[in-house]
Write a protein that holds these residues in place. Structure first.
Motif, PDB file in Angstrom:
ATOM      1  N   THR A 223       0.824  -1.207   0.000  1.00  0.00           N
ATOM      2  CA  THR A 223       0.000   0.000   0.000  1.00  0.00           C
ATOM      3  C   THR A 223       0.859   1.258   0.000  1.00  0.00           C
ATOM      4  OG1 THR A 223      -1.742  -1.156   1.222  1.00  0.00           O
ATOM      5  CG2 THR A 223      -1.819   1.245   1.204  1.00  0.00           C
ATOM      6  N   TYR A 224       0.572   2.148  -0.947  1.00  0.00           N
ATOM      7  CA  TYR A 224       1.184   3.471  -0.991  1.00  0.00           C
ATOM      8  C   TYR A 224       0.097   4.494  -1.295  1.00  0.00           C
ATOM      9  CZ  TYR A 224       3.471   7.600  -2.853  1.00  0.00           C
ATOM     10  OH  TYR A 224       3.830   8.913  -3.102  1.00  0.00           O
ATOM     11  N   ASP A 225      -0.039   5.469  -0.417  1.00  0.00           N
ATOM     12  CA  ASP A 225      -1.000   6.551  -0.618  1.00  0.00           C
ATOM     13  C   ASP A 225      -2.410   6.014  -0.859  1.00  0.00           C
ATOM     14  OD1 ASP A 225      -1.723   9.215  -0.713  1.00  0.00           O
ATOM     15  OD2 ASP A 225      -1.310   9.429  -2.856  1.00  0.00           O
ATOM     16  N   GLY A 226      -2.786   4.960  -0.094  1.00  0.00           N
ATOM     17  CA  GLY A 226      -4.131   4.418  -0.164  1.00  0.00           C
ATOM     18  C   GLY A 226      -4.403   3.487  -1.327  1.00  0.00           C
ATOM     19  N   GLN A 227      -3.368   3.094  -2.074  1.00  0.00           N
ATOM     20  CA  GLN A 227      -3.562   2.207  -3.214  1.00  0.00           C
ATOM     21  C   GLN A 227      -2.443   1.171  -3.247  1.00  0.00           C
ATOM     22  OE1 GLN A 227      -2.834   4.266  -6.996  1.00  0.00           O
ATOM     23  NE2 GLN A 227      -1.919   5.940  -5.836  1.00  0.00           N
ATOM     24  N   GLN A 228      -2.683   0.069  -3.955  1.00  0.00           N
ATOM     25  CA  GLN A 228      -1.685  -0.972  -4.095  1.00  0.00           C
ATOM     26  C   GLN A 228      -0.701  -0.603  -5.211  1.00  0.00           C
ATOM     27  OE1 GLN A 228      -1.275  -3.844  -2.098  1.00  0.00           O
ATOM     28  NE2 GLN A 228      -2.697  -2.623  -0.879  1.00  0.00           N
ATOM     29  N   LEU A 229       0.588  -0.633  -4.875  1.00  0.00           N
ATOM     30  CA  LEU A 229       1.623  -0.264  -5.828  1.00  0.00           C
ATOM     31  C   LEU A 229       2.608  -1.425  -5.961  1.00  0.00           C
ATOM     32  CD1 LEU A 229       2.565   2.086  -7.615  1.00  0.00           C
ATOM     33  CD2 LEU A 229       4.011   2.834  -5.709  1.00  0.00           C
ATOM     34  N   SER A 230       2.928  -1.802  -7.197  1.00  0.00           N
ATOM     35  CA  SER A 230       3.760  -2.971  -7.464  1.00  0.00           C
ATOM     36  C   SER A 230       5.236  -2.705  -7.197  1.00  0.00           C
ATOM     37  CB  SER A 230       3.592  -3.409  -8.926  1.00  0.00           C
ATOM     38  OG  SER A 230       2.272  -3.830  -9.178  1.00  0.00           O
ATOM     39  N   ASP A 231       5.902  -3.774  -6.798  1.00  0.00           N
ATOM     40  CA  ASP A 231       7.347  -3.724  -6.578  1.00  0.00           C
ATOM     41  C   ASP A 231       8.053  -3.303  -7.870  1.00  0.00           C
ATOM     42  OD1 ASP A 231       9.757  -4.493  -4.920  1.00  0.00           O
ATOM     43  OD2 ASP A 231      10.055  -5.788  -6.649  1.00  0.00           O
ATOM     44  N   GLY A 232       9.051  -2.409  -7.733  1.00  0.00           N
ATOM     45  CA  GLY A 232       9.784  -1.939  -8.899  1.00  0.00           C
ATOM     46  C   GLY A 232       9.195  -0.703  -9.557  1.00  0.00           C
ATOM     47  N   SER A 233       8.056  -0.231  -9.077  1.00  0.00           N
ATOM     48  CA  SER A 233       7.496   1.012  -9.619  1.00  0.00           C
ATOM     49  C   SER A 233       8.448   2.173  -9.340  1.00  0.00           C
ATOM     50  CB  SER A 233       6.128   1.295  -9.004  1.00  0.00           C
ATOM     51  OG  SER A 233       5.192   0.290  -9.344  1.00  0.00           O
ATOM     52  N   GLN A 234       8.372   3.190 -10.166  1.00  0.00           N
ATOM     53  CA  GLN A 234       9.263   4.339 -10.029  1.00  0.00           C
ATOM     54  C   GLN A 234       8.472   5.594  -9.671  1.00  0.00           C
ATOM     55  OE1 GLN A 234      11.201   4.302 -13.923  1.00  0.00           O
ATOM     56  NE2 GLN A 234      13.034   3.426 -12.978  1.00  0.00           N
ATOM     57  N   ARG A 235       9.131   6.476  -8.931  1.00  0.00           N
ATOM     58  CA  ARG A 235       8.513   7.748  -8.565  1.00  0.00           C
ATOM     59  C   ARG A 235       9.491   8.883  -8.857  1.00  0.00           C
ATOM     60  NH1 ARG A 235       6.693   9.200  -2.417  1.00  0.00           N
ATOM     61  NH2 ARG A 235       8.964   9.039  -2.084  1.00  0.00           N
ATOM     62  N   TYR A 236       9.023   9.827  -9.672  1.00  0.00           N
ATOM     63  CA  TYR A 236       9.769  11.062  -9.910  1.00  0.00           C
ATOM     64  C   TYR A 236       9.135  12.167  -9.076  1.00  0.00           C
ATOM     65  CZ  TYR A 236      12.131   9.021 -13.990  1.00  0.00           C
ATOM     66  OH  TYR A 236      12.886   8.238 -14.822  1.00  0.00           O
ATOM     67  N   GLN A 237       9.972  12.967  -8.422  1.00  0.00           N
ATOM     68  CA  GLN A 237       9.514  14.152  -7.705  1.00  0.00           C
ATOM     69  C   GLN A 237      10.465  15.296  -8.022  1.00  0.00           C
ATOM     70  OE1 GLN A 237       7.491  13.258  -3.580  1.00  0.00           O
ATOM     71  NE2 GLN A 237       9.460  12.209  -3.609  1.00  0.00           N
ATOM     72  N   GLY A 238       9.896  16.472  -8.293  1.00  0.00           N
ATOM     73  CA  GLY A 238      10.805  17.559  -8.613  1.00  0.00           C
ATOM     74  C   GLY A 238      10.120  18.862  -8.942  1.00  0.00           C
ATOM     75  N   PHE A 239      10.854  19.718  -9.685  1.00  0.00           N
ATOM     76  CA  PHE A 239      10.425  21.078  -9.991  1.00  0.00           C
ATOM     77  C   PHE A 239      10.176  21.255 -11.480  1.00  0.00           C
ATOM     78  CE2 PHE A 239      12.709  21.499  -6.017  1.00  0.00           C
ATOM     79  CZ  PHE A 239      11.987  22.459  -5.317  1.00  0.00           C
TER      80      PHE A 239
END
Length: 243
Positions: free
Chosen positions: A156-172
């Motif tokens: 669970t991430y942020d109230g939802q199921q997220l698969s192993d190996g998923s990527q997250r970009y955060q920035g400007f």
């Protein structure tokens, strides 16, 4: 033999509880009496820094600490998104088995890279150079983009199921309001320690919140340490033997 096995299991349970208690107690003391006070002092020191503009940066000596807010501008780094600076993380799912045999999954973000290239900060119509940094951090309410993997393991991430190996970009993105905290470079401009998505007031508030979070975490560890010890003792005394 079963009696000796049961005795070994109970002694092992007690030893594990003692070790867990010592670790929690030590970490709690570290958080409460060292990390939280140090972060609070740092937050207060940052709060006392004077208001700065482009002229302040220009007249600062190399190595001087700088804290300045403006609008970021830079070249796009990714074709698929409008990031001019970003942090990339991957989602790692771990699976544990409880004493009752149930499977529990949990996930955590692992940093892959942080890219802070040459940027410019528009401060009241004047430009301040923000230099590349391999050690700088991005913080605050950043733009986020998820790239989901097809793995069957999820958490669970942020109230939802997220698969192993998923990527997250955060920035400007270009034009984002940012507060830059860093040092004056010998060549001019700022070498950033942190790029915060927001103004100076929000950045200072985030530093105070970090100190408060460390204190709460430390108190929670101190409160839990005797609970773990008592639970381990009771388990060692009254725990059922495994068949």
């Amino acid at each position: 033999m079963n009696l000796f096995r049961s005795l070994r299991e109970r002694i092992g349970s007690l030893i594990g509880a003692v070790i867990g208690t010592v670790v929690l107690l030590g970490c709690g003391l570290l958080f409460v009496f060292f990390l939280a006070p140090r972060q609070k002092i740092e937050a207060q020191r940052i709060e006392r820094l004077p208001m700065m503009d482009a002229g302040t940066v220009e007249s600062a000596a190399p190595g001087d600490e700088l804290l300045i807010t403006g609008r970021l501008q830079g070249e796009l780094l990714l074709e698929m998104k409008d990031y001019i600076a970003y942090e990339l993380e991957t989602w790692q799912v771990t699976t544990d088995t409880t004493d009752d045999g149930d499977r529990q999954t949990s996930g955590s973000w692992n940093r892959v890279e942080t890219r802070i290239p040459d940027l410019r900060l528009d401060v009241g119509g004047l430009w301040v150079d923000v230099l590349p940094s391999a050690d700088g951090n991005l913080s605050g309410p950043l733009h986020e983009m998820l790239i989901r993997s097809a793995s069957g393991e999820t958490a669970t991430y942020d109230g939802q199921q997220l698969s192993d190996g998923s990527q997250r970009y955060q920035g400007f993105y270009n034009g984002d309001l940012a507060t830059v905290w860093g040092q004056k470079a010998a060549s001019g401009g700022i070498v950033p320690d942190e790029l915060f998505a927001g103004d100076r007031v929000a950045f200072v508030a985030s530093q105070h919140a970090a100190a408060q979070g460390l204190l709460i975490a430390g108190i929670a560890m101190l409160v839990c340490s005797p609970v773990v010890l008592v639970g381990g003792v009771l388990s060692a005394i009254f725990g059922r033997r495994k068949r």
